[in-house]
Design an enzyme around this catalytic site. Structure first.
Site, PDB file in Angstrom:
ATOM      1  N   TYR A   1       0.822  -1.214   0.000  1.00 42.22           N
ATOM      2  CA  TYR A   1       0.000   0.000   0.000  1.00 42.22           C
ATOM      3  C   TYR A   1       0.858   1.267   0.000  1.00 42.22           C
ATOM      4  O   TYR A   1       0.539   2.249  -0.635  1.00 42.22           O
ATOM      5  CB  TYR A   1      -0.926   0.023   1.224  1.00 42.22           C
ATOM      6  CG  TYR A   1      -2.154  -0.826   1.058  1.00 42.22           C
ATOM      7  CD1 TYR A   1      -3.120  -0.506   0.105  1.00 42.22           C
ATOM      8  CD2 TYR A   1      -2.365  -1.950   1.851  1.00 42.22           C
ATOM      9  CE1 TYR A   1      -4.261  -1.277  -0.053  1.00 42.22           C
ATOM     10  CE2 TYR A   1      -3.505  -2.727   1.711  1.00 42.22           C
ATOM     11  CZ  TYR A   1      -4.453  -2.391   0.757  1.00 42.22           C
ATOM     12  OH  TYR A   1      -5.573  -3.141   0.605  1.00 42.22           O
TER      13      TYR A   1
ATOM     14  N   GLU B   1       3.001 -30.517  13.984  1.00 41.22           N
ATOM     15  CA  GLU B   1       2.312 -29.769  12.932  1.00 41.22           C
ATOM     16  C   GLU B   1       1.094 -29.044  13.479  1.00 41.22           C
ATOM     17  O   GLU B   1       0.880 -27.874  13.200  1.00 41.22           O
ATOM     18  CB  GLU B   1       1.864 -30.740  11.823  1.00 41.22           C
ATOM     19  CG  GLU B   1       0.915 -30.118  10.809  1.00 41.22           C
ATOM     20  CD  GLU B   1       0.249 -31.141   9.882  1.00 41.22           C
ATOM     21  OE1 GLU B   1       0.610 -32.326   9.930  1.00 41.22           O
ATOM     22  OE2 GLU B   1      -0.643 -30.736   9.123  1.00 41.22           O
TER      23      GLU B   1
ATOM     24  N   ASP C   1       0.718 -35.095  10.361  1.00 46.68           N
ATOM     25  CA  ASP C   1      -0.224 -36.091   9.874  1.00 46.68           C
ATOM     26  C   ASP C   1       0.468 -36.962   8.830  1.00 46.68           C
ATOM     27  O   ASP C   1       1.433 -36.529   8.197  1.00 46.68           O
ATOM     28  CB  ASP C   1      -1.426 -35.418   9.195  1.00 46.68           C
ATOM     29  CG  ASP C   1      -2.420 -34.849  10.214  1.00 46.68           C
ATOM     30  OD1 ASP C   1      -2.381 -35.288  11.380  1.00 46.68           O
ATOM     31  OD2 ASP C   1      -3.222 -33.983   9.820  1.00 46.68           O
TER      32      ASP C   1
END
Lengths: 379, 516, 379, 516
Positions: A107, A208, A260
């Site tokens: 910006y 995780e 996982d």
């Protein structure tokens, strides 16, 4: 560029060093012009083709190829302008002690240029159309100066948490990470500015999933197992990776990653270990090449009798797993190739939480400690 | 329990089954009637070297709003006065049952219009014809006697010519849905004008008048009447040719082949007969039916025949096609090509293509396509046409066309037998030989468009460089000035000087820009 | 259910209270059966239709409607079985001191029931097919017992961070949240178990975005402005909401919410303030009905000259804004309705970072302090 | 510059344009030839009250692998021996040019097969016919003389009958692509067997033999030959009827109407003539052409006509349709309905529908549809057929059909004029009257399916309750037992006791289950 950092000391270059490096880029351009040469920047090429697998250090590093970005090459002139513009924004932030986000830099530099086109029509153009463009020139400046964006004072949404027997100093506060109660210390953007005063632990366990971290922390796993407990909450951000790297590099702690049992989890391990293939220049500071994958691995499904507690892998999972098999650090690992092939064959994924089948304490009192003890991690 | 057997005349058959010929409802019937008359008029003029002037008029009947009066006048060669009744009043009668490219081939269309008119309004057809080589003009009011398939002339008047006019005027009154058909009819007329730029077409309808003036006085070479190509025959064709042979008992097979087939000389015929195991001296009358079957089958498969020659065809030619496209689409650029003749299964064909860009063509998401076969516009079933398939398979960006773009492709297939996809005769099938030629033609004109677009691009290149650098100069100067603590004006002056040097190196060379 | 908690004290019921409540549900069922009544549970209805807007407390609360869940009603019997099964899993976790995630509870209770169907075929069915089913019965147990899942020891992925002049006690550790260096304290799952010993601040500033939190923390905004700085990183989790609520309820601190100027940001404000419409039973403990929206508001675009720094709202943004206009707490607020209407009219969204247009310090030294000082927040 | 005009025989026309009749390539031609012969055979048997026995044989030619020999034999009424040459050797000749429901109506199909055979293999057609009321049997080998459209008999043998056999045997040798056509042909035969359950069809092909034995000895009422309905005429039909009238100068308009039109008695005719402004006493010869046009137009629009009667139609009937569906689809349930006659634009029609569920029908994502028109299977263009449209618009869940489900709908439209969508004659158009009847019929059979499925459901309801509770009992007992610290067996016993009481309250009432 990378060298063994002194143990636990602040690892960031000082603000004046940073400024000098940034300013010298601009100075070079002005010097070119003054000697009658159309201005150009020399920037290391960040493409895959210019990425080299450093077998010894187990790291992807940037190759020697560089590109000239000339202002007078109309295919490059916009990107040249954007690079110089971004450089001035970062210089200003350092001079004024600001800590912008990359979105703020976008910006801050965004404005509309009005001009008359080659057919004589009034037209206008934005300095950049979206953040992809402003981010790309930040990366260009990183590789051109050898500085990480954190060194330039650019903050990001830091997600990581850490807890365990260690004491650090940050902004003058001495903080004992074993005294966080139910909570944890939220890792900030600028990890290199932290001094690590003392670490008393046998290893680092990175999980995780945030919820699993909460559970293990509530159970005081780190206290019972004398380890440092970290989570990056899914795909880790840069400061979590940097923190893990420092614990390994400076204190020689083994690092275990628990994700996982699916391509996404394997990929997260891969990020901790070696970083993103497309951002190899970061990995020299952010990667932990000796990180050990604790699980859940595809072969665990049978070993821990988790059949029936799996989820069918999607086409995307399988595609990603196939991509992983081409990563050099996986390709060199016989164990990893076996696991990935098993994954592709069985087409089943399994979550950390599936161990709840065997009881809610099974993960913390059986799976993790025994896997570490029996050296069943893979690398 | 016994059945009554009887025969049906062709007119009766088509009266009962008019949808086979496209006369399925009042909207479709009106459109179809316009087509049949306009195409007959074009065949009567250009095929004979006459610059066509066609006057089409559609008006609503004064008393019966569901009736339409259709009048088509031309300046063609006219119809021999003795043939007029049969040409309009007898199904399966005409002059087009030969090997030659014409629009109509069934000898059916205009009779279907007459049939449809008389069954819906009971009005006879009015025909006025002034044959070019005759001193007389004839006027007729006639019906078809359906049960006997013969013309029934209600009134007839033959006069000596007083003016030099030749041609034919036809007027029909039929039930027709003007409102539903008008969009299609106008489209048809407009596209016909594109593919016949040497024709002037005046079109008057309840919605007003449109005139498409001819933009060229050149006519394409008219088609000649040809012979059968040996690959395109079957037993029945052979039988017919033998039957038509006088003193067949004296004519040898060799002589027969040389006389009746396209591109077959003595050498070629001998070669074929040797290959197929027939004796050249066999007399035609010695051939049994089974021999004819073998002969036909061998003729179909003999690999040595010459390609059919295109004398029977009449393509428009690249120049005329460009003129047609320019006058109707009004583009900024146009290129056209006529391919050399080719053939499939014994039928000669020629492919033409044009490309048009910019101007009054609106930008569209896909390349606009105008298809023609034997100079007839194809309006329906574009989606399954081979031309559409080719255009959609082309990566247009390699021709510098970035869709959406104002670009139109025109394709024209001429053949003694157009390989239509179905009885609708609106889409051309993807016969490999035709597809190949079409793709070459389309890519050829597309390359010329690319060349044009490239030249246009180059013209702007240097200018664009200056504009680009100047556009970013302000930002670059002020950013650098801030970092190195200098006055932005100073930095700006440095860049300005370098830029001037840089631009001086290039020179602007305007070039020939348009093919058109 | 809700009552003014004693200031700063641990707000959670004890494990034995929790167990007693859970066990009594099961006992009732056995008593029913012993007196010859087919077993049924009575569970407050969690539908929108049974949600009441408590105008005085500015809260959505659950209405009086309840439903009987009968085991012998075949439309309900599976859900009955699932409820009882989940109840036993939670009772077991409490008895054994475990802190499962909802995902673990799903796996813990997942198994295959084999049976013979009405046509005599062998068949099988899972106790639950996906986590939606196990989550739904957790919510049923929450409303049936009046306990939050945290009270039952269920952990979640806690994302929130907090920093500022306050001291808390958790698990025996006394933690000074003003001594976190560049980092922050990561809020854990079980906020009610925390004792808040001392708070010295004028207000609580909650920022939606993690990166903005990092920047403000790096700038030491909370120290300069004497406030508590919190982030929930986007859509806040339950423990962040509970922490904000406790600071407001127990210490009377005004709470300011700073989000992006879009429907998603407004919705995040709405969640802090009143919670999700579909989970009204939580709001009595998690909501902060007097939370003040600091910005960015649609009218700020013009006020702060951010035209050209906005993003076009998508159809989804507009749809969501229209939905918000039906929420009772927005409906009752003239200012909110004006802002939402302006949003729908202009169809433009704006991010917090857009203030960088005016300089990188504008947000912290102009926008936030002045808006608070001039009471330009809306509620 | 002069044109040569000439006429073409119908046979020449169709020889040149065979694709109009479906003979466009060797695969399609073989399929089409099978259809034409099988449909002629069915028309020659059931239309005359004979239980059909049809023997279809396809074999590859011994010497020419691209040739196929097709033989179809039936036990029909045979063809009068004098008519055999014309019936097979003359285009537009036949017994079906009357107002009556038959399969073929063009008098074209079998001749096209003959034409196609002789142009591809030069082999004559073999016909053997034994007319039912004759003492003779005739055998013919014949061609079509294409240029003259007359039969050319190569050999003929007439013998006295020695056996009692009657019927017709036709044998053709044609070029045909068996491999490409076989799937379609088998499909066609199978569906034909479904819609003609009173027929025995034996089908021998290179792939083996299939026999579809008749499952009923009932024949539907054969169609009668009817008159024109007054709403379905045009000027040309009126002209034809008047021409066929003897002593037309003495016949009045009133008499004419009463004699020639369906459902028009003296009262109705008088009413119409008054309405239309014609005098009942006008003699036919007094009518001018313009009068006929007005008469036709008035007849088309008069609101007072009776609906056409269905005597000309021959629906299958619900019972036979059910038998056909059962024997071919082998479902668990079937229901069928024949709707009362209805009409559109002067054409009578009857709709029949059947629904089949379960059994050997495979579950499918959409409702399977088998369409028939005048007992002919429609195999192509299902996507645009009105039946498909209706089926897709129905919310099948209201009939308790949860897709994918093993459900098939059969629709059959009988009419003297089937409103086909195009010349392909494979899809029925959405004429409102036909659509309405089809929807009523389909919903009717769907409701019967729902009733069946409901009864089946109820039967299983109590049983299912017990199964459901028992299924979950184990989990509930052990969970509760753990929480309250009791023995799971104890809790189980408590539930068991309550369950027995609960089930005793309900009683199982088996019901009549199937309609079939």
């Amino acid at each position: 560029m990378s060298s063994q950092s002194p143990k636990g000391k602040v690892a960031a270059p000082s603000d004046s060093e940073v400024l000098a490096k940034l300013e010298s880029l601009a100075k070079k351009l002005v010097e070119q012009m003054e000697s009658g040469v159309p201005p150009y920047l020399v920037i290391p090429v960040r493409t895959m083709a210019n990425t080299i697998w450093d077998r010894k250090r187990k790291l992807l590093v940037l190759g020697p190829k560089t590109a000239r970005r000339e202002f007078f090459d109309i295919g490059e002139s916009k990107r040249f302008m954007q690079t110089v513009l971004m450089l001035s924004l970062i210089v200003q932030a350092r001079r004024e002690g600001d800590y912008p986000t990359i979105r703020e830099l976008y910006y801050r530099g965004k404005r509309t240029i009005k001009y008359t086109d080659e057919r004589g029509n009034k037209a206008s153009e934005e300095t950049w159309d979206d953040q992809r463009e402003s981010n790309a020139v930040i990366q260009d400046i990183e590789v051109a100066t050898g500085l990480l964006r954190e060194h330039m004072g650019v903050t990001h949404d830091a997600k990581g948490r850490i807890v365990g027997n260690m004491i650090i100093r940050s902004k003058g506060d001495e903080i004992d990470l074993s005294k966080m109660g139910s909570g944890a210390w939220g890792i900030p953007s600028f990890v290199d500015k932290i001094e690590i005063l003392r670490v008393e632990a046998d290893y680092v366990l990175v999980v995780e999933k945030g919820a699993v971290f909460e559970k293990l922390n509530e159970e005081e796993f780190w206290k019972k197992n004398n380890c440092i407990l970290v989570t990056g909450k899914g795909q880790p951000d840069r400061s979590t990776r940097r923190m893990v790297r420092r614990l390994w590099e400076e204190f020689g702690l083994p690092v275990y990653i628990l994700t996982d049992g699916d391509s996404y989890g394997f990929y997260i391990y891969s990020v901790y270990r070696s970083g993103s293939i497309s951002l190899s220049y970061e990995s020299e500071r952010l990667a932990t090449p000796e990180a050990r994958f604790l699980g859940v691995s595809p072969s665990d499904i049978e070993r821990y009798e988790l059949q029936g507690f799996t989820i069918k892998a999607t086409e995307r999972d399988l595609k990603r797993a196939k991509e992983l098999m081409n990563y050099p650090w996986f390709k060199e690992s016989k164990r990893w190739m076996e696991e990935l092939e098993l994954f592709l064959e069985k087409k089943e994924k399994v979550e950390i939480e599936a161990f709840a089948k065997h009881g809610l304490k099974y993960l913390s009192s059986e799976y993790i400690p025994k896997k570490i003890k029996n050296k069943q991690w893979i690398i | 329990m016994s059945e009554k057997f009887r025969g049906l005349s062709p007119a009766e058959f088509f009266h009962r089954n008019r949808e086979i010929a496209g006369f399925s409802n009042p909207a479709r019937a009106l459109y179809q009637a316009v087509r049949e008359l306009v195409e007959n008029s074009l065949d009567a003029t250009e095929t004979h070297g006459i610059l066509p002037f066609i006057d089409v008029e559609i008006r609503l009947h004064e008393e019966r709003p569901e009736w339409v009066v259709l009048r088509v006048a031309d300046n063609g060669i006219g119809i021999p006065l003795s043939e007029v009744p049969n040409v309009f009043g007898r199904v399966f009668y005409g002059s087009k049952y030969v090997v030659r490219q014409t629009r109509g081939v069934f000898g059916l269309g205009v009779k279907m219009a007459v049939l449809y008119a008389q069954m819906t309004t009971a009005r006879p057809i009015y025909v006025k014809s002034s044959p070019i080589n005759s001193r007389y003009v004839g006027e007729y009011l006639l019906y078809i006697d359906i049960s006997r398939n013969i013309p029934h002339v209600q009134k007839m008047r033959i006069k000596k010519k007083t003016k030099n006019w030749h041609g034919t005027i036809v007027k029909l009154t039929l039930e027709g849905s003007w409102v539903q058909a008008k969009k299609r009819i106008e489209d048809y007329i407009r596209r016909t004008a594109l593919i016949s730029p040497y024709a002037t077409i005046r079109y008057r309808s309840p919605d007003g008048e449109l005139i498409f003036k001819r933009v060229s006085r050149e006519l394409p070479q008219p088609p000649e009447i040809g012979k059968y190509h040996p690959r395109g025959v079957d037993v029945e064709v052979l039988k017919e040719l033998i039957r038509a042979t006088n003193n067949a008992s004296e004519v040898t097979l060799l002589e027969f082949l040389v006389k009746h087939f396209e591109g077959v000389g003595e050498k070629k015929a001998t070669e074929f007969l040797q290959w197929s195991g027939f004796s050249p001296d066999t007399k035609l009358t010695e051939l049994k039916l089974a021999d004819l079957e073998v002969l036909a089958s061998k003729m179909k498969t003999f690999p040595g025949w010459r390609r059919p020659r295109p004398l029977t065809l009449s393509p428009l030619g690249a120049d005329l096609l460009k003129k047609g496209v320019k006058s109707i689409l009004k583009p900024e650029f146009v290129a056209a090509v006529t391919r050399p003749p080719s053939s499939y299964s014994g039928h000669a064909f020629i492919v033409e293509a044009a490309i048009a860009y910019g101007g009054e063509i609106p930008p569209q998401d896909t390349v606009m396509l105008l298809r023609f076969a034997n100079k007839m516009p194809l309006l329906y079933d574009e989606g399954v046409d081979v031309s559409r398939k080719i255009i959609d398979s082309i990566d247009w960006s390699i021709y510098k066309v970035k869709l959406p773009a104002p670009v139109a492709v025109v394709t024209h297939v001429c053949s003694t037998k157009i390989p239509f996809k179905g009885v609708g005769k609106e889409a051309i099938a993807d016969v490999p030989e035709v597809e190949h030629e079409l793709e070459i033609a389309i890519r050829d004109v597309a390359r010329r468009l690319r060349a044009y677009l490239s030249r246009m691009e180059k013209l702007y290149e240097v200018k664009r460089k200056e504009v680009t650098i100047r556009k970013y100069m302000g930002e670059v100067s002020s950013a650098l000035a801030y970092i190195v603590n200098r006055d932005p004006e100073e930095i700006n002056a440095l860049i300005e000087e370098l830029l001037k040097k840089e631009l001086a190196k290039k020179e602007v060379r305007p070039d020939v820009v348009s093919e058109s």
